[in-house]
Design an enzyme around this catalytic site. Structure first.
Site, PDB file in Angstrom:
ATOM      1  CG  ASP A  13      -5.031  -6.145  -0.412  1.00  0.00           C
ATOM      2  OD1 ASP A  13      -4.870  -7.095   0.383  1.00  0.00           O
ATOM      3  OD2 ASP A  13      -5.193  -4.964  -0.013  1.00  0.00           O
ATOM      4  CG  HIS A  61      -1.934  -1.137   1.163  1.00  0.00           C
ATOM      5  ND1 HIS A  61      -2.731  -1.458   0.094  1.00  0.00           N
ATOM      6  CD2 HIS A  61      -2.152  -2.108   2.096  1.00  0.00           C
ATOM      7  CE1 HIS A  61      -3.414  -2.563   0.375  1.00  0.00           C
ATOM      8  NE2 HIS A  61      -3.081  -2.975   1.573  1.00  0.00           N
TER       9      HIS A  61
HETATM   10 ZN   LIG Z   1      -3.258  -6.996   2.257  1.00  0.00          ZN
END
Ligand SMILES: [Zn+2]
Length: 468
Positions: free
Chosen positions: A329, A278
């Site tokens: 993800d 991220h």
């Molecule tokens: Zn993750």
């Protein structure tokens, strides 16, 4: 190491192929028995069936929690008040009250198959559902890791397995509770689990499979344990979530006196082995620090959009030489071209500009946007997943994707526009074939076991949903 029947010496032909020094025509790629590229030749004569084939190096998907695929579509309605990441996490915990190893494996196999069909050759599975509901370990401590490996083996995807150290329920060493009990490892139990997983991986998967460590995040670990685990694993990838949510940043700052990426860069040996997932919320100084460290920023644009995380500071980061890779993800939707498109569009919407991330990553910032993002994702995923892949040249793994040069989305485009056409005008239906370390997993747009893997997934999630 079991012999892999899908790997044999073969030649792959392409009308166009993206080689390290640019686009080439009438290309033959020889793949050796060990899954690496043995040689590349241009100016070859093609069979009629290869006359429209465009072959690219295939990137890896550097961040996945495969079980979350089963939640897709279940959290897209507002309950009371304003919905957020944290309400999404509540449904995930309800799943964790019931998920079985069989279901985990069936979901992972389907998810890995979808990744292959989207054009990814490999996956970094950031794996934290280690124990039974309530937290009791399975008889085999690495049971669920072994299920991930079985799913990878069944689909042929290149696996970089990333067992997670998750010790606390929140910043400042809060106790684990509820669904989190399934994740829980102190460093000692983690090392035992890692060793068991490593042995199974080496015994059961092809030689391109890798294992690394994944301290979950600052909020789920504590500084001393984090330093110790990183020191104890002096080789292999290190993946960690960082700076996804502003609440998390405030909590870490209140606890440790620094923002997450600042703290990591100051206290841990941040380098090319690292992938910070991220990295959404960085100051300008953190952006330059991460870019200069050699670590990869693991961007997950579809999930970050879905969860309302925020927008990555991509232009400054890439301009400073930062490495990026792409991950799916939460697996709300698995789509390689859409991940890259979403990343660029997030920047356009914020900056009210076009082609924000254009350019050759090695040269001046001008040129094709889709191709630049694709090349960046190739390099970043090879580094983050510890795969000798990312280019069509002798000695690299044969991680390859073929797209259909006859697709209408590519009509009238020149080679330098092909990836832009795929990313901005097409979708992953352009993908016809995928090879992972030479294993021919996808043909004519479908995984060879598509129907059986899909049926097993459907049965698994229906029985799962009946119980939550
Ligand atoms: Zn993750």
């Amino acid at each position: 190491m079991p012999a892999d029947p899908a790997t044999e010496t073969r030649s792959i032909f392409a009308r166009h192929a993206l080689l390290p020094d640019g686009w080439a025509e009438n290309v033959r790629i020889d793949v050796g028995e060990d899954g690496t590229i043995a040689g590349v030749a241009t100016g070859q004569s093609l069979r009629r069936s290869d006359a429209a084939r465009i072959v690219l190096p295939a990137p890896g998907n550097l961040h996945s929690h495969s079980f979350q695929r089963a939640m897709a579509g279940m959290t897209e309605r507002r309950a009371a008040g304003r919905d957020s990441f944290w309400t999404w996490r509540e449904l995930m915990y309800r799943f964790l009250d019931v998920l079985t190893p069989d279901q985990l494996e069936a979901i992972a196999a389907f998810t890995f198959m979808e990744m292959l069909e989207a054009g990814y050759a490999a996956v970094g599975e950031f794996h934290y559902v280690h124990h039974q509901p309530g937290g009791t370990p399975y008889d085999a401590l690495a049971e669920t890791s072994e299920r991930m490996m079985a799913a990878a083996g069944a689909t042929g995807i290149g696996l970089t397995h990333l067992p997670v150290l998750y010790s606390y329920g929140g910043a400042g060493k809060q106790d684990l509770k509820g669904g989190q009990l399934r994740f829980g490892c102190d460093p000692e139990r983690f090392e035992k689990l890692f060793e068991a997983a490593r042995k199974t991986l080496e015994r059961s998967l092809p030689a391109d499979a890798r294992i690394g460590i994944a301290p979950h995040s600052l909020r789920a670990t504590e500084p001393e344990a984090l330093k110790a685990i990183v020191a104890a694993h002096s080789a292999g990838p290190v993946h960690m979530h960082a700076a996804e949510q502003t609440l998390e940043i405030e909590e870490v700052e209140a606890w440790l006196g620094a923002r997450p990426i600042d703290w990591i860069a100051s206290n841990l040996p941040l380098d090319e082995r690292w992938c910070l997932i991220h990295s959404t919320h960085m100051t300008e100084a953190e952006t330059l620090t991460l870019a200069g460290s050699g670590a990869v920023a693991g961007l997950c644009p579809i999930t970050e959009s879905n969860l309302g995380d925020g927008i990555f500071n991509a232009e400054a980061y890439l301009d400073a030489g930062g490495q990026i890779g792409i991950g799916s993800d939460s697996n709300i939707r698995i789509a390689l071209s859409e991940e890259l498109r979403t990343l660029e569009y997030s920047q356009r919407l914020r900056d009210r500009a076009r082609n924000v991330l254009a350019g050759d990553p090695k040269g001046p910032a001008e040129g094709a946007t889709g191709q630049r993002l694709y090349l960046s994702a190739l390099a970043g995923s090879a580094r983050a997943l510890d795969r000798k892949a990312g280019a069509i040249e002798a000695g690299r793994l044969a991680d390859l994707v073929a797209i259909d040069g006859d697709a209408i989305a590519l009509a009238a485009l020149t080679p330098s526009q092909f990836i832009d056409g795929w990313v901005f005008a097409g979708d992953d239906r352009l993908v016809t074939d995928v090879w992972a370390a030479g294993r021919h997993c996808v043909e004519n747009g479908q995984h060879k076991d598509h129907a059986a893997i899909t049926a097993r997934y459907r049965a698994a999630i229906e029985s799962l949903v009946a119980r939550i």
